[in-house]
Design a protein around this motif. Structure first.
Motif, short mmCIF file in Angstrom:
data_model
loop_
_atom_site.label_atom_id
_atom_site.label_comp_id
_atom_site.label_asym_id
_atom_site.label_seq_id
_atom_site.Cartn_x
_atom_site.Cartn_y
_atom_site.Cartn_z
N ASP A 1 0.82 -1.20 0.00
CA ASP A 1 0.00 0.00 0.00
C ASP A 1 0.86 1.26 0.00
O ASP A 1 0.63 2.20 -0.76
CB ASP A 1 -0.92 -0.01 1.21
CG ASP A 1 -2.38 0.16 0.84
OD1 ASP A 1 -2.65 0.65 -0.27
OD2 ASP A 1 -3.25 -0.23 1.64
N GLU A 2 1.87 1.27 0.85
CA GLU A 2 2.73 2.45 0.95
C GLU A 2 3.57 2.64 -0.30
O GLU A 2 3.88 3.78 -0.68
CB GLU A 2 3.64 2.32 2.18
CG GLU A 2 2.88 2.36 3.51
CD GLU A 2 3.81 2.17 4.70
OE1 GLU A 2 5.04 2.07 4.48
OE2 GLU A 2 3.31 2.13 5.85
N LEU A 3 3.94 1.55 -0.96
CA LEU A 3 4.79 1.62 -2.15
C LEU A 3 3.98 1.46 -3.43
O LEU A 3 4.54 1.15 -4.49
CB LEU A 3 5.87 0.53 -2.07
CG LEU A 3 6.87 0.66 -0.92
CD1 LEU A 3 7.75 -0.58 -0.83
CD2 LEU A 3 7.73 1.91 -1.10
N PHE A 4 2.69 1.65 -3.35
CA PHE A 4 1.77 1.33 -4.44
C PHE A 4 2.23 1.91 -5.78
O PHE A 4 2.37 1.19 -6.77
CB PHE A 4 0.37 1.86 -4.09
CG PHE A 4 -0.72 1.37 -4.97
CD1 PHE A 4 -1.50 0.29 -4.60
CD2 PHE A 4 -0.98 1.98 -6.20
CE1 PHE A 4 -2.52 -0.18 -5.42
CE2 PHE A 4 -1.99 1.52 -7.02
CZ PHE A 4 -2.77 0.44 -6.63
N ARG B 1 -4.56 -3.16 -6.45
CA ARG B 1 -5.52 -2.75 -5.42
C ARG B 1 -6.39 -3.93 -5.01
O ARG B 1 -6.64 -4.15 -3.82
CB ARG B 1 -6.38 -1.60 -5.96
CG ARG B 1 -7.56 -1.17 -5.08
CD ARG B 1 -7.18 -0.95 -3.62
NE ARG B 1 -6.07 -0.05 -3.49
CZ ARG B 1 -5.31 0.03 -2.40
NH1 ARG B 1 -5.55 -0.76 -1.37
NH2 ARG B 1 -4.31 0.88 -2.35
N THR B 2 -6.83 -4.73 -5.98
CA THR B 2 -7.66 -5.88 -5.65
C THR B 2 -6.87 -6.91 -4.86
O THR B 2 -7.39 -7.53 -3.92
CB THR B 2 -8.23 -6.52 -6.93
OG1 THR B 2 -8.91 -5.52 -7.69
CG2 THR B 2 -9.21 -7.63 -6.59
N LEU B 3 -5.60 -7.13 -5.22
CA LEU B 3 -4.76 -8.06 -4.46
C LEU B 3 -4.60 -7.59 -3.01
O LEU B 3 -4.71 -8.39 -2.07
CB LEU B 3 -3.39 -8.18 -5.12
CG LEU B 3 -3.30 -9.08 -6.35
CD1 LEU B 3 -1.97 -8.86 -7.06
CD2 LEU B 3 -3.43 -10.55 -5.94
N ILE B 4 -4.35 -6.31 -2.82
CA ILE B 4 -4.19 -5.79 -1.45
C ILE B 4 -5.48 -5.95 -0.67
O ILE B 4 -5.48 -6.38 0.49
CB ILE B 4 -3.75 -4.31 -1.51
CG1 ILE B 4 -2.33 -4.20 -2.07
CG2 ILE B 4 -3.81 -3.68 -0.12
CD1 ILE B 4 -1.90 -2.77 -2.37
N ASP C 1 -1.50 -11.40 3.79
CA ASP C 1 -1.00 -12.59 3.09
C ASP C 1 -0.19 -12.23 1.85
O ASP C 1 0.17 -13.12 1.07
CB ASP C 1 -2.16 -13.51 2.70
CG ASP C 1 -2.80 -14.17 3.90
OD1 ASP C 1 -2.09 -14.41 4.89
OD2 ASP C 1 -4.01 -14.45 3.86
N LEU C 2 0.09 -10.94 1.66
CA LEU C 2 1.00 -10.51 0.60
C LEU C 2 2.39 -10.31 1.18
O LEU C 2 2.56 -9.82 2.30
CB LEU C 2 0.53 -9.19 -0.02
CG LEU C 2 -0.71 -9.21 -0.91
CD1 LEU C 2 -1.01 -7.79 -1.39
CD2 LEU C 2 -0.53 -10.14 -2.10
N LEU C 3 3.39 -10.71 0.38
CA LEU C 3 4.79 -10.47 0.75
C LEU C 3 5.43 -9.71 -0.41
O LEU C 3 5.49 -10.21 -1.54
CB LEU C 3 5.53 -11.78 0.97
CG LEU C 3 7.05 -11.67 1.18
CD1 LEU C 3 7.37 -10.94 2.48
CD2 LEU C 3 7.70 -13.06 1.17
N LEU C 4 5.86 -8.48 -0.14
CA LEU C 4 6.53 -7.67 -1.14
C LEU C 4 8.00 -7.58 -0.79
O LEU C 4 8.38 -6.96 0.20
CB LEU C 4 5.92 -6.26 -1.19
CG LEU C 4 6.56 -5.30 -2.21
CD1 LEU C 4 6.32 -5.78 -3.63
CD2 LEU C 4 6.03 -3.88 -2.01
#
Length: 356
Positions: free
Chosen positions: A226-229, A257-260, A266-269
Motif C-alpha cells: 500500500d505504501e509503495l503502491f 488494489r484488488t490483491l491488497i 498474506d501478501l509479501l513484497l
C-alpha cells in the motif's frame, strides 16, 4: 443426468461459490481469481459441470485477438514462428497438421486456464475421466454455437493431463508438451537451516551476490504494498515495456488494489531500494501453504544494479519463509534454467487443443 454451463463473467468473480468446489492450488483459489482473472486476454468465462460424480469447473476466456498476450494465446503457442516456449514439443512438431497456420484457423477460441498458468479442472469430479469428457463435449457444443474455432486447455499438470488427454483425443483433439512449472520445495526451518541445506559453493555464491548488491548501495528487504503502491506499479510497467509487452498502468493499478484488498497481510513484497527509491520488487501471495510469485518489477536503475532481481525474487523470499508455513514457493512458468539453478523442481505442463 448432467448439466454443463459456460457463463460469461459480467460482474465480480463469485469467489464464495467457487471455493465450495475445493480448489487445490493457490492460483485456483477464489481470492486469487477475483483479483487476477482480468489478466486473461479476451472475455472471461467460467465453466461448471454437474453430473453423477459431482461437480467440476474451469475458468477461462474467449480469445479473439491474434496479438493477445503470447502465453495465453493458443495461436501463438501452436503456430507462431518464434516459439513462445522454445523447449516445448509444440515448437518442434506440428500439432494438429490439418489446422492451418493463420490466426483465423485457431481463433476465436475458448481457452480454459486459470491466470497463473494452470489449467487443471477443480472440483470433486475433476479426476473422473467420464465427467471430464462429458464436460468437454458440452463445452465444444457451446463453442460451436458461439462460432469459435477451437477449445484449448493449457498448462495442465501430469495428474490432470491423464484424464484430459483421453477426453481431448476422443473429441478429435491433440495433447502436447508445453513447458514446465518451477516449484521450490520449502525444506528449511529458518535461515540457519536454509544455509546448511546448500552446498558450500552455493552458499558462497549467494553471499557474493548480496555483497555486490550492497556495495552498489542497494538495500534489500520487504515493504508495504500500500505504501509503495505507485512505485510498484511503475516498476512493473517499466519491466513489461522492457520485454516488449503492453503495459496498461490503469489495469495494473486495479489488479494491485484488488490483491491488497483480497489478501492483505498474506501478501509479501520483497524490495530492493537505491537512494530510497524502489528499483526492483517481487510480489508474492501466501495461500494454501504455497508462497505464490505473482509478478516482479524492475526499473532501469534496477536492471543496472547487480543481482537486484535475484535478491528480491529468490534470496529474500527464501529468507522469509519456512516449512512450518509453506510447502512450496511457486515460481510459475518460463526461465526454467534460472529457476532450477535457484533450487526449483520442474513440473511438466501439457497443452490440449480441440478443433471445432
Amino acid at each position: 443426468m448432467h448439466r454443463t454451463e459456460v457463463t460469461p463473467l459480467s460482474g465480480p468473480f463469485d469467489d464464495v461459490r467457487w471455493d465450495r468446489l475445493g480448489p487445490g492450488a493457490a492460483v485456483q483459489g477464489g481470492r486469487w481469481l477475483r483479483s487476477m482473472i482480468s489478466r486473461l486476454p479476451g472475455e472471461p468465462v467460467t465453466v461448471r459441470h454437474d453430473g453423477p460424480d459431482g461437480a467440476l469447473a474451469f475458468t477461462g476466456a474467449v480469445v479473439r485477438d491474434g496479438d493477445a498476450y503470447e502465453a495465453y494465446n493458443p495461436w501463438a503457442i501452436l503456430r507462431r514462428r518464434d516459439p513462445v516456449f522454445p523447449e516445448a514439443e509444440c515448437s518442434v512438431r506440428r500439432v494438429l497438421p490439418r489446422l492451418g497456420d493463420g490466426p483465423e484457423e485457431i481463433l476465436p477460441g475458448l481457452l480454459l486456464v486459470a491466470p497463473g498458468y494452470l489449467g487443471d479442472p477443480v472440483g470433486p469430479a475433476a479426476d473422473r475421466p467420464a465427467s471430464v469428457r462429458q464436460c468437454l463435449t458440452d463445452v465444444c457444443s457451446w463453442a460451436r454455437g458461439a462460432g469459435l474455432a477451437t477449445v484449448s486447455v493449457l498448462y495442465t499438470t501430469p495428474a490432470a493431463s491423464r484424464a484430459l488427454a483421453a477426453a481431448v483425443g476422443a473429441l478429435g483433439g491433440e495433447s502436447f508438451e508445453l513447458t514446465t512449472r518451477s516449484m521450490m520445495p520449502v525444506t528449511w526451518d529458518d535461515e540457519e537451516s536454509l544455509a546448511a541445506g546448500r552446498s558450500k559453493r552455493r552458499r558462497i555464491e549467494v553471499q557474493r551476490q548480496l555483497r555486490r548488491l550492497a556495495e552498489h548501495g542497494c538495500v534489500v528487504g520487504t515493504g508495504d504494498p500500500d505504501e509503495l503502491f505507485d512505485e510498484v506499479v511503475e516498476a512493473r510497467c517499466t519491466l513489461l515495456r522492457w520485454y516488449g509487452q503492453p503495459a496498461d498502468e490503469a489495469a495494473e493499478r486495479r489488479r494491485l488494489r484488488t490483491l491488497i484488498d483480497s489478501f492483505g497481510k498474506d501478501l509479501l513484497l520483497c524490495t530492493a531500494h537505491l537512494d530510497n527509491r524502489l528499483i526492483a520488487h517481487a510480489l508474492f501471495v501466501s495461500d494454501m501453504r504455497t508462497l505464490q510469485n505473482v509478478y516482479v518489477g524492475t526499473t532501469e536503475a534496477g536492471r543496472n544494479a547487480p543481482y537486484a532481481h535475484l535478491a528480491v525474487t529468490y534470496h529474500e523470499p527464501m529468507r522469509r519463509t519456512a516449512r512450518e508455513r509453506h510447502d512450496w514457493i511457486d515460481y510459475g512458468v518460463g526461465h526454467g534454467d534460472t529457476k532450477r539453478l535457484q533450487g526449483c523442481d520442474a513440473v511438466p505442463l501439457t497443452g490440449h487443443v480441440i478443433p471445432l
